[in-house]
Write a protein that holds these residues in place. Sequence first.
Motif, PDB file in Angstrom:
ATOM      1  N   VAL A 277      48.053  58.778  40.892  1.00 14.65           N
ATOM      2  CA  VAL A 277      48.790  57.528  40.776  1.00 14.65           C
ATOM      3  C   VAL A 277      47.810  56.373  40.894  1.00 14.65           C
ATOM      4  O   VAL A 277      46.844  56.446  41.659  1.00 14.65           O
ATOM      5  N   GLY A 278      48.018  55.320  40.116  1.00 14.55           N
ATOM      6  CA  GLY A 278      47.121  54.174  40.140  1.00 14.55           C
ATOM      7  C   GLY A 278      47.889  52.873  40.202  1.00 14.55           C
ATOM      8  O   GLY A 278      49.098  52.819  39.911  1.00 14.55           O
ATOM      9  N   TYR A 279      47.175  51.837  40.573  1.00 22.08           N
ATOM     10  CA  TYR A 279      47.781  50.499  40.646  1.00 22.08           C
ATOM     11  C   TYR A 279      46.839  49.495  39.993  1.00 22.08           C
ATOM     12  O   TYR A 279      45.634  49.478  40.286  1.00 22.08           O
ATOM     13  N   THR A 280      47.377  48.670  39.110  1.00 23.52           N
ATOM     14  CA  THR A 280      46.594  47.633  38.449  1.00 23.52           C
ATOM     15  C   THR A 280      46.985  46.266  38.992  1.00 23.52           C
ATOM     16  O   THR A 280      48.168  45.894  38.999  1.00 23.52           O
ATOM     17  N   PHE A 281      45.974  45.531  39.449  1.00 24.36           N
ATOM     18  CA  PHE A 281      46.200  44.202  40.012  1.00 24.36           C
ATOM     19  C   PHE A 281      46.126  43.147  38.917  1.00 24.36           C
ATOM     20  O   PHE A 281      45.394  43.298  37.949  1.00 24.36           O
TER      21      PHE A 281
END
Length: 281
Positions: A277-281
């Motif tokens: 899982v990843g998160y883009t700011f």
Amino acid sequence: MIRRSIYFAGSVAAALVLAPPAFAQEEDHSSLTIGVGGAYIPSYEGSDDYRVIPIAQARGKVHDFAFWTRGPALYVDAIPNRDSDGVDFELGPMVNVRLDRTSRKGMKDDAVRALGKRDVAVEAGGFVGIGKTGIFTSAYDNLSARVAVAKDVAGAHKGYVITPAVEYVTPLSMTTFVGLGVSAEYVSKRYGRYYYDVDGANALASGLPIDGRAGDKAGFKKIGVNLSAGKSLSGDIRKGWAIFAAGGYSRMLGRYADSPVVSVAGSKNQWIGALGVGYTF
């Protein structure tokens, strides 16, 4: 304007990369994506035993200067991506930490464990490449080619590694992407000798047959292909949470595949999988 902005790398030992292009506005000159997950990989390169390891990856850009990780490798592109035609020239430094067979705990095969641990290799060098957005399926897909050259500077195998790669990625919608990558590794005599030769003392300790052909000359060690996919959890692949998955296959080649470390104790066929899982700011 479409630009590559979300990347999540899904392997450590085999450098399997999830490299999806995402929708990003032209004025977004800085961004950051981080990801965590797990990878299913061979216990060493050429092994037929597998293990699950945690992974953490990142990709981003600062004022259009891109950087990304691939397993334990870091790449920094010194050429800013500002071409309005979607052409991206790449040139910059890279460093890779090679952890293959550096822990007895990670080597499940008794014969290979008897060969002893290898030191951690730090491979420093550079890369050059070119990419183009808007190739086949739409104005948003991306095709890129890259070659990295690195030499061990930590005194482990003391050799060099050349890694050519071609990657194609395309968004299917604002929430989904798929990707395909093909890569190979060309290694020096010292590299082959360090990881794949079995001398008399090694044979006596491990029971493997003597074989010194891997260190005779440089050559291609393996070739591989990987598939990747991602799905936004926020409804927009440009930002927020997303899940990623990847699977890959590589084939050990030539004298390296014939080494007893692979042909007797392991397998020429190498599989890898990753989920995160990843998160883009």
